[in-house]
Design a protein around this motif. Structure first.
Motif, PDB file in Angstrom:
ATOM      1  N   VAL A  92       0.783  -3.998   2.755  1.00 40.17           N
ATOM      2  CA  VAL A  92       0.697  -4.252   3.966  1.00 40.17           C
ATOM      3  C   VAL A  92      -0.527  -3.168   4.401  1.00 40.17           C
ATOM      4  CG1 VAL A  92       1.642  -4.167   6.269  1.00 40.17           C
ATOM      5  CG2 VAL A  92       2.729  -5.131   4.131  1.00 40.17           C
ATOM      6  N   TYR A  93      -1.707  -3.543   4.873  1.00 41.36           N
ATOM      7  CA  TYR A  93      -2.553  -2.595   5.569  1.00 41.36           C
ATOM      8  C   TYR A  93      -2.353  -2.517   6.827  1.00 41.36           C
ATOM      9  CZ  TYR A  93      -5.082  -2.774   0.903  1.00 41.36           C
ATOM     10  OH  TYR A  93      -5.512  -2.622  -0.300  1.00 41.36           O
ATOM     11  N   TYR A  94      -2.585  -0.986   7.381  1.00 37.43           N
ATOM     12  CA  TYR A  94      -2.375  -0.699   8.630  1.00 37.43           C
ATOM     13  C   TYR A  94      -3.553   0.178   9.186  1.00 37.43           C
ATOM     14  CZ  TYR A  94       2.676  -1.323   7.895  1.00 37.43           C
ATOM     15  OH  TYR A  94       3.926  -1.974   7.762  1.00 37.43           O
ATOM     16  N   CYS A  95      -4.192  -0.156  10.391  1.00 36.86           N
ATOM     17  CA  CYS A  95      -4.906   0.457  10.876  1.00 36.86           C
ATOM     18  C   CYS A  95      -4.492   1.624  11.683  1.00 36.86           C
ATOM     19  CB  CYS A  95      -5.537  -0.444  12.035  1.00 36.86           C
ATOM     20  SG  CYS A  95      -6.744   0.222  13.164  1.00 36.86           S
ATOM     21  N   ALA A  96      -5.000   2.764  11.552  1.00 38.78           N
ATOM     22  CA  ALA A  96      -4.458   3.968  12.278  1.00 38.78           C
ATOM     23  C   ALA A  96      -5.429   4.858  13.144  1.00 38.78           C
ATOM     24  CB  ALA A  96      -3.880   4.776  11.193  1.00 38.78           C
ATOM     25  N   ALA A  97      -4.953   5.641  14.027  1.00 41.68           N
ATOM     26  CA  ALA A  97      -5.858   6.406  14.863  1.00 41.68           C
ATOM     27  C   ALA A  97      -5.129   7.622  15.142  1.00 41.68           C
ATOM     28  CB  ALA A  97      -6.142   5.880  15.827  1.00 41.68           C
ATOM     29  N   ALA A  98      -6.229   8.904  15.199  1.00 36.71           N
ATOM     30  CA  ALA A  98      -5.429  10.071  15.737  1.00 36.71           C
ATOM     31  C   ALA A  98      -6.472  10.862  16.424  1.00 36.71           C
ATOM     32  CB  ALA A  98      -4.960  10.841  14.326  1.00 36.71           C
ATOM     33  N   ASP A  99      -5.907  11.906  17.149  1.00 34.50           N
ATOM     34  CA  ASP A  99      -7.008  12.630  17.865  1.00 34.50           C
ATOM     35  C   ASP A  99      -7.096  13.962  16.843  1.00 34.50           C
ATOM     36  OD1 ASP A  99      -6.972  14.524  21.100  1.00 34.50           O
ATOM     37  OD2 ASP A  99      -8.423  14.427  19.457  1.00 34.50           O
ATOM     38  N   LEU A 100      -7.872  13.752  15.902  1.00 36.19           N
ATOM     39  CA  LEU A 100      -8.034  14.758  14.883  1.00 36.19           C
ATOM     40  C   LEU A 100      -9.208  15.619  14.767  1.00 36.19           C
ATOM     41  CD1 LEU A 100      -5.690  13.076  11.911  1.00 36.19           C
ATOM     42  CD2 LEU A 100      -5.127  15.070  13.382  1.00 36.19           C
ATOM     43  N   TYR A 101     -10.329  14.866  15.015  1.00 33.01           N
ATOM     44  CA  TYR A 101     -11.721  15.333  15.048  1.00 33.01           C
ATOM     45  C   TYR A 101     -11.800  16.916  15.377  1.00 33.01           C
ATOM     46  CZ  TYR A 101     -16.718  15.458  14.882  1.00 33.01           C
ATOM     47  OH  TYR A 101     -18.024  15.983  14.225  1.00 33.01           O
ATOM     48  N   PRO A 102     -12.503  17.900  14.284  1.00 34.84           N
ATOM     49  CA  PRO A 102     -13.240  17.252  13.263  1.00 34.84           C
ATOM     50  C   PRO A 102     -12.491  17.225  11.893  1.00 34.84           C
ATOM     51  CG  PRO A 102     -13.662  19.650  13.605  1.00 34.84           C
ATOM     52  CD  PRO A 102     -12.527  19.189  14.425  1.00 34.84           C
ATOM     53  N   ASP A 103     -11.152  17.178  12.079  1.00 39.06           N
ATOM     54  CA  ASP A 103     -10.354  17.338  10.821  1.00 39.06           C
ATOM     55  C   ASP A 103      -9.697  15.907  10.353  1.00 39.06           C
ATOM     56  OD1 ASP A 103      -9.312  20.503  11.975  1.00 39.06           O
ATOM     57  OD2 ASP A 103     -10.763  20.103  10.197  1.00 39.06           O
ATOM     58  N   CYS A 104     -10.629  15.011  10.188  1.00 38.02           N
ATOM     59  CA  CYS A 104     -10.077  13.556  10.102  1.00 38.02           C
ATOM     60  C   CYS A 104      -9.660  13.333   8.801  1.00 38.02           C
ATOM     61  CB  CYS A 104     -11.430  12.560  10.443  1.00 38.02           C
ATOM     62  SG  CYS A 104     -12.063  12.536  12.071  1.00 38.02           S
ATOM     63  N   ASN A 111      -0.924   9.083  13.785  1.00 34.65           N
ATOM     64  CA  ASN A 111       0.247   8.973  14.468  1.00 34.65           C
ATOM     65  C   ASN A 111       0.162   7.727  15.361  1.00 34.65           C
ATOM     66  OD1 ASN A 111      -1.614   9.864  16.289  1.00 34.65           O
ATOM     67  ND2 ASN A 111      -0.479  11.630  16.969  1.00 34.65           N
ATOM     68  N   VAL A 112      -0.963   6.974  15.323  1.00 33.72           N
ATOM     69  CA  VAL A 112      -0.963   5.897  16.023  1.00 33.72           C
ATOM     70  C   VAL A 112      -1.139   4.672  14.819  1.00 33.72           C
ATOM     71  CG1 VAL A 112      -1.985   4.444  18.048  1.00 33.72           C
ATOM     72  CG2 VAL A 112      -1.890   6.851  18.158  1.00 33.72           C
ATOM     73  N   TRP A 113      -0.405   3.326  15.231  1.00 39.50           N
ATOM     74  CA  TRP A 113      -0.461   2.530  14.169  1.00 39.50           C
ATOM     75  C   TRP A 113      -0.509   0.904  14.644  1.00 39.50           C
ATOM     76  CZ3 TRP A 113      -0.613   4.493   9.311  1.00 39.50           C
ATOM     77  CH2 TRP A 113      -0.475   5.822   8.919  1.00 39.50           C
ATOM     78  N   GLY A 114      -1.290   0.239  14.048  1.00 36.63           N
ATOM     79  CA  GLY A 114      -1.018  -1.250  14.356  1.00 36.63           C
ATOM     80  C   GLY A 114       0.241  -1.755  13.701  1.00 36.63           C
ATOM     81  N   GLN A 115       0.123  -3.058  13.857  1.00 36.96           N
ATOM     82  CA  GLN A 115       1.302  -3.816  13.190  1.00 36.96           C
ATOM     83  C   GLN A 115       1.275  -4.099  11.757  1.00 36.96           C
ATOM     84  OE1 GLN A 115      -0.945  -5.511  14.901  1.00 36.96           O
ATOM     85  NE2 GLN A 115      -1.540  -7.246  13.825  1.00 36.96           N
ATOM     86  N   GLY A 116       0.113  -3.908  11.243  1.00 33.32           N
ATOM     87  CA  GLY A 116      -0.030  -4.436   9.945  1.00 33.32           C
ATOM     88  C   GLY A 116      -0.403  -5.769   9.382  1.00 33.32           C
ATOM     89  N   THR A 117      -1.130  -5.931   8.416  1.00 30.81           N
ATOM     90  CA  THR A 117      -1.367  -7.315   7.846  1.00 30.81           C
ATOM     91  C   THR A 117      -1.435  -7.052   6.478  1.00 30.81           C
ATOM     92  OG1 THR A 117      -3.215  -8.911   7.977  1.00 30.81           O
ATOM     93  CG2 THR A 117      -4.143  -6.686   7.676  1.00 30.81           C
ATOM     94  N   GLN A 118      -1.030  -8.237   5.780  1.00 28.90           N
ATOM     95  CA  GLN A 118      -0.308  -8.452   4.407  1.00 28.90           C
ATOM     96  C   GLN A 118      -1.683  -8.747   3.649  1.00 28.90           C
ATOM     97  OE1 GLN A 118       2.422  -7.945   2.717  1.00 28.90           O
ATOM     98  NE2 GLN A 118       1.210  -7.956   1.076  1.00 28.90           N
ATOM     99  N   VAL A 119      -2.045  -7.998   2.426  1.00 32.62           N
ATOM    100  CA  VAL A 119      -3.122  -8.208   1.401  1.00 32.62           C
ATOM    101  C   VAL A 119      -2.331  -8.567   0.293  1.00 32.62           C
ATOM    102  CG1 VAL A 119      -4.783  -7.479   0.238  1.00 32.62           C
ATOM    103  CG2 VAL A 119      -4.666  -7.082   2.785  1.00 32.62           C
TER     104      VAL A 119
END
Length: 123
Positions: A92-104, A111-119
């Protein structure tokens, strides 16, 4: 509030290609890092690819040279182009996001996630 929604998963034969997309909204485009993670019963959750607000990218060793992560200029869409797929890429592939710049590349701090999609890659 940050909202992420993946699309584009599916089933493919070994050696095939797939493209995943993630619609992203509600975040600061100049600060947030975006990325793709995957989860499988065998390996648990692992980072796949990350892109920072200025298009710098980071890849897991397992996908380097086969996957390409990109984000459009408005920052509304995150894409993962996957080629030469292997059975080990299934999950299951998840899109994710975080307020981390410049330490991406702090893979563990997203800490923010989508619902996921199966591959699923079959040999």
């Amino acid at each position: 509030q940050v909202h992420l929604a993946e699309s584009g998963g599916g089933s493919v034969q070994d050696g095939g290609s797939l493209k995943l997309s993630c619609a992203a909204s509600g975040y600061n485009h100049g600060r947030y890092c975006l990325g793709w993670f995957r989860q499988s019963p065998l390996k648990g959750r692992e980072g796949v690819a990350i892109i920072d607000p200025f298009q710098s990218t980071y890849y897991a060793d397992a996908v380097q040279g086969r996957f390409i992560v990109s984000r459009d200029s408005p920052g509304d869409t995150l894409t993962l182009q996957m080629t030469s797929l292997k059975a080990a890429d299934s999950g299951v592939y998840y899109c994710a996001a975080a307020d981390l710049y410049p330490d991406c590349d702090q893979w563990d701090n997203y800490n923010v996630w989508g619902q996921g999609t199966q591959v699923t890659v079959s040999s």
